[in-house]
Design a protein around this motif. Sequence first.
Motif, short mmCIF file in Angstrom:
data_model
loop_
_atom_site.label_atom_id
_atom_site.label_comp_id
_atom_site.label_asym_id
_atom_site.label_seq_id
_atom_site.Cartn_x
_atom_site.Cartn_y
_atom_site.Cartn_z
N LYS A 97 -1.08 4.26 8.73
CA LYS A 97 -1.61 2.95 9.09
C LYS A 97 -1.36 1.95 7.95
N LYS A 98 -1.23 0.69 8.33
CA LYS A 98 -0.90 -0.33 7.33
C LYS A 98 -2.12 -1.18 7.04
N VAL A 99 -2.57 -1.13 5.79
CA VAL A 99 -3.78 -1.84 5.41
C VAL A 99 -3.45 -2.86 4.33
N ALA A 100 -3.83 -4.12 4.58
CA ALA A 100 -3.68 -5.16 3.56
C ALA A 100 -5.03 -5.38 2.90
N ILE A 101 -5.04 -5.39 1.58
CA ILE A 101 -6.28 -5.70 0.85
C ILE A 101 -6.06 -7.06 0.22
N ILE A 102 -6.95 -8.01 0.54
CA ILE A 102 -6.67 -9.40 0.24
C ILE A 102 -7.75 -10.00 -0.64
N GLY A 103 -7.34 -10.68 -1.72
CA GLY A 103 -8.29 -11.43 -2.54
C GLY A 103 -8.28 -11.00 -3.99
N ASP A 104 -9.49 -10.86 -4.54
CA ASP A 104 -9.65 -10.60 -5.97
C ASP A 104 -9.51 -9.11 -6.27
N ILE A 105 -8.28 -8.64 -6.37
CA ILE A 105 -8.03 -7.21 -6.60
C ILE A 105 -8.48 -6.83 -8.01
N MET A 106 -8.26 -7.74 -8.93
CA MET A 106 -8.52 -7.50 -10.35
C MET A 106 -9.95 -7.05 -10.63
N HIS A 107 -10.92 -7.75 -10.07
CA HIS A 107 -12.32 -7.45 -10.40
C HIS A 107 -13.01 -6.61 -9.34
N SER A 108 -12.25 -6.11 -8.36
CA SER A 108 -12.90 -5.49 -7.22
C SER A 108 -12.91 -3.97 -7.30
N ARG A 109 -14.12 -3.39 -7.36
CA ARG A 109 -14.22 -1.93 -7.32
C ARG A 109 -13.97 -1.43 -5.90
N VAL A 110 -14.25 -2.31 -4.92
CA VAL A 110 -13.96 -1.93 -3.54
C VAL A 110 -12.46 -1.73 -3.37
N ALA A 111 -11.68 -2.64 -3.94
CA ALA A 111 -10.22 -2.54 -3.81
C ALA A 111 -9.72 -1.25 -4.43
N LEU A 112 -10.18 -0.94 -5.64
CA LEU A 112 -9.65 0.24 -6.33
C LEU A 112 -9.98 1.53 -5.56
N SER A 113 -11.22 1.66 -5.11
CA SER A 113 -11.59 2.85 -4.35
C SER A 113 -10.80 2.94 -3.05
N ASN A 114 -10.61 1.79 -2.41
CA ASN A 114 -9.83 1.77 -1.17
C ASN A 114 -8.38 2.18 -1.41
N ILE A 115 -7.81 1.72 -2.49
CA ILE A 115 -6.41 2.07 -2.78
C ILE A 115 -6.29 3.58 -2.98
N TYR A 116 -7.17 4.13 -3.81
CA TYR A 116 -7.13 5.59 -4.03
C TYR A 116 -7.23 6.34 -2.71
N LEU A 117 -8.22 5.93 -1.91
CA LEU A 117 -8.48 6.67 -0.68
C LEU A 117 -7.32 6.54 0.31
N LEU A 118 -6.87 5.33 0.52
CA LEU A 118 -5.83 5.11 1.53
C LEU A 118 -4.54 5.82 1.14
N LYS A 119 -4.21 5.79 -0.15
CA LYS A 119 -2.98 6.48 -0.58
C LYS A 119 -3.13 7.99 -0.40
N LYS A 120 -4.32 8.52 -0.71
CA LYS A 120 -4.52 9.97 -0.54
C LYS A 120 -4.43 10.39 0.91
N MET A 121 -4.84 9.50 1.80
CA MET A 121 -4.86 9.85 3.22
C MET A 121 -3.57 9.45 3.92
N GLY A 122 -2.59 8.98 3.17
CA GLY A 122 -1.28 8.73 3.76
C GLY A 122 -1.13 7.38 4.44
N ALA A 123 -2.03 6.43 4.13
CA ALA A 123 -1.86 5.08 4.69
C ALA A 123 -0.97 4.26 3.75
N GLU A 124 -0.42 3.16 4.29
CA GLU A 124 0.35 2.24 3.44
C GLU A 124 -0.54 1.07 3.05
N VAL A 125 -0.37 0.61 1.81
CA VAL A 125 -1.25 -0.44 1.31
C VAL A 125 -0.44 -1.60 0.77
#
Lengths: 180, 311
Positions: free
Chosen positions: B157-185
């Motif tokens: 699945k293709k997931v776009a994460i949009i906005g303040d990536i730098m300060h976002s713990r939500v973004a970092l956790s999402n990136i780890y999870l989505l990459k581990k589960m085989g999604a594209e980010v």
Amino acid sequence: MEKLKGVNTIMEEDQLKLTLKRLSHELIENHYPFDNTCFIGIQPRGIPVSDFIVQYMQSLHPECKFPYGKLDITFYRDDFRGQIHIPNITDLPFSIEGKKVVLIDDVLYTGRTIRAAMDALLDHGRAGKVELCILVDRKFSRELPIQPDYVGKSIDSIVTQKVKVIWGNEKKVVLYEGIS
Amino acid sequence: MHLSSKHLLGIRDLHREDITLILDTARQFKDVLQRPIKKVPSLRDVTIVNLFYENSTRTRISFELAEKRLSADTINFSASGSSVSKGETLLDTVNNILSMKVDMVVMRHSATGAPHFLAQHIPAAIVNAGDGINEHPTQALLDALSISERLGGLEGKKVAIIGDIMHSRVALSNIYLLKKMGAEVTLAGPPTLIPKYIRESFGVNVTYNIREALEWCDVANVLRIQLERQNQVLFSSLREYNHAYGISKKLLDSLDKEILIMHPGPINRGVELDSDVADSGQSIILDQVENGVAVRMAVLYLLSGRKESTS
């Protein structure tokens, strides 16, 4: 499958089927025409038993409706700390409020599973009456005051032994020496 | 079957099987939450402290509700109004609480690594509810549950994460999870808010053009612009941010497909998301909140199983 030690077959396929049919007839005798009765198999190992019984009763009484559900008791166990059990699906597509509920499981041993099942069941509503239908009853091993209403076969066994119902190509019930 | 870790400190430490186990368990708890009696007795003998050193609405309520639905006893602690203002250290505070026989700690802290530090010093299981700019694992898990419910899985699945990536713990956790589960980010936002080497470090795509990201993705996870960081001048004004990176109904309607919109909350309406987008049928923001309770129940349930058996 793991290699089992000291295996004794206590029910061959023919006998197993006969027994399941007899249990079905006993249920029909007590519950016909099933207006206010529902059947609930206990996940995971009670399901093959309840599947068979409900299908067989349906084939004998195609005019009747058999409300049939599956109950998972994982979150109600009192022993999950030692080993996490993976939850199965609870599927109760009807209300049990005021109904006669027949709980169906494969082996009755300490009674703790049934205790958990009753707790789980009561969270879905107030059943009018709860009965217990068991394929194999391991006598004299109860840790709680729970007795079945319908018994396929009663057996004597010791603590180190285990009872397993096998639903492969060759269906049978075996008694074997447990590892622990 | 157990989680491979005693704590949930971050998605970084989890294996793919752990994530699958948590999501599968969460689905069963979601069923429990649909019933007339939304409570199970699993954690009857467990006491959990919610340590919140930073403000929170959703996460805190969600954790507390999850604990109550599992029949655990809970204590709530906020840094403001406690002895923290008298200078008590984190470790002293926690040890004092644990000496009152508490089994698990749910913690949010503004310092990155605070739960990792605690994990080395105390015996209780720790659930990270957000630490600084590092991770917010339960948010990523509930996002994953929400996505897989709607799209039938995460793989490919293709997931776009949009906005303040730098300060976002939500973004970092999402990136780890989505990459581990085989999604594209794909990460999208202003260049000042996207760390420079993130493309190489995580194997994600980066674009500074929001339209490009939206045309590519199945799901857009839109992050909050952290108004408290306005004085750092990372973009010129909120109005300009909205103009260049905000998501409007017009922009969504101009795409040739319907994508899902997610947001971890709290939303700045009219900044990163326009009101009509946040309230539209494409938005699954309230699904996310609903799934949050089930996911947190699953995490607490699975971690509590690691406690030494008393029977």
